[in-house]
Design a protein around this motif. Structure first.
Motif: not given
Length: 421
Positions: A263-266, A270-273
């Motif tokens: 999940x962290x890699x994904x 895309x530069x999302x939080x």
């Protein structure tokens, strides 16, 4: 021609310590391509030790012992081996000198009982222990049988294995082939269902495919024997790709991948939080996310909203919905996710509300009922119901719920990504 691991120590049988030595040695044998069919664990008892040696020496050509090399009366490994092969023990002066020097280096004097560690069967070679006082041995008591002994301290065993045992085994012709495995991980599908989907692949002989189940997930181990890691990967990859194609979104990673790392890699791609709002998991979801180094790039924080007052005041959950539907419900899960997303200003919001047990369940809302909410960047929010079962204990329900929340986000991120491709 195979190896057998024999772990010695009553503390292992009592469960006082975890037997990590067996796992390490099994992995190392695989890396050297040495077949390994049996492991034995035996207590500190001379007669039972010799019974194990009798059985193991008939079915393996390499016996690897861990534990029982200390200076106390219950350290019996070396004595048992020598007795079984009717070989006298001989005191080795170089071992005594090494032990005495190690004691002197820390300002202590060697005690008389340490001389016991200098006894080896006549003809055995010393397997040096750079880190401790208990040396091992390399001994071939008869043609076709090799014995290696190691202390039970994992750090000492690992160093001795790498520095002395591996070069010795390679000099004997082992290590020309390796056994290489890839562990493929799946979520959202049961072991029997996955096994049915990949049934034709389970009959392969090289590579082999074998299913395993653990808490909340299924794994497939794909293994092969090859002359090098590169050849092994080339052999495994076509099978692994077939499995990925069959499993689709149920496949989430391999080997050291975790749901949190995937999940962290994904998110990072895309530069999302993401932020989290948790009730029954009490921070477990946030803890999973933060096990990954660098998770501050995408994980902003969370709210533990155990009490309904916190759900209302911090997350903006509608009081009327709480009264009408209850805290464990679709509307509340969705509002919790949207609330934490708004309050912490993240692209995604995740929420968990459920009944972890053992009490608190009803006929309509049993123990194990969990709702997971997800608020997306496009302003929509949804929730998913999970019935994890009253047979599970409290910690299992909490752990599975947190992992399912990560898996829900993973699936949403991948689905969106695949649509763009």
């Amino acid at each position: 021609m195979s190896a057998e691991i024999i772990c010695v120590g009553t503390e292992l049988l009592l469960g006082d310590i975890l037997n990590t030595n067996a796992q390490f040695l099994a992995q190392q044998l695989a890396s050297l391509g040495i077949p390994h069919y049996y492991q034995s664990t035996v207590g500190d008892n001379l007669e039972r030790l010799q019974q194990v040696i009798e059985i193991a020496s008939k079915r393996a050509s390499i016996l690897i012992f861990t534990g029982g090399l200390g200076p106390t009366p219950d350290d019996l490994t070396t004595e048992a081996i020598a007795n079984f092969f009717n070989t006298p023990l001989v005191e080795r002066p170089e071992i005594i000198a090494d032990i005495a020097q190690k004691f002197a280096s820390i300002g202590r004097k060697m005690t008389p009982n340490n001389r016991k560690q200098a006894l080896l069967p006549e003809g055995a070679e010393v397997l040096p222990n750079p880190s401790g006082t208990a040396p091992g041995m390399i001994w071939q008591p008869r043609p076709g049988l090799t014995i290696l002994t190691f202390p039970g301290v994992p750090s000492e065993l690992k160093r001795m294995w790498q520095e002395t045992a591996v070069p010795f085994l390679k000099s004997q012709g082992w290590g020309k082939e390796i056994i290489y495995s890839r562990m493929m991980r799946f979520r959202g599908i049961g072991e029997s269902a996955l096994a049915e989907k990949v049934a034709p692949l389970l009959d392969l002989t090289n590579p082999t495919v074998a299913p395993y189940a653990s808490l909340g997930e299924v794994r497939l181990r794909v293994s092969t024997k090859a002359s090098s890691q590169a050849d092994a990967i080339a052999s495994i990859e076509p099978v692994a790709q077939q499995i990925r194609d069959i499993a689709g979104l149920d496949y989430y990673g391999s080997d050291d991948d975790t749901l949190a790392s995937v999940v962290g890699r994904l998110l990072r791609e895309v530069g999302e939080t993401v932020s989290v709002a948790e009730s029954c998991t009490g921070g477990g979801l946030g803890a999973m996310l933060t096990t990954v180094a660098g998770s501050s790039d995408y994980f902003v924080g969370g709210v533990i909203a155990y009490d309904n007052r916190v759900k209302i005041s911090l997350l903006g959950v509608n009081r009327e919905d709480l009264e009408q539907f209850g805290a464990v419900s679709h509307p509340v899960a969705k509002q919790m996710a949207a609330g934490v997303q708004k309050q912490l200003g993240t692209n995604w919001g995740l929420s968990i509300t459920g009944i972890a047990g053992p009490g608190g369940g009803t006929q309509t809302k049993p123990v194990g009922l969990v709702y997971i909410g997800i608020a997306a960047p496009d302003g929509t929010a949804q929730s998913v119901e999970y019935r994890l079962g009253a047979m599970r204990d409290r910690e299992s329900v909490r752990s599975i719920a947190a992992a399912n929340a990560l898996d829900l986000l993973r699936r949403r991120l991948l689905t969106r990504k695949n649509k763009k491709l």
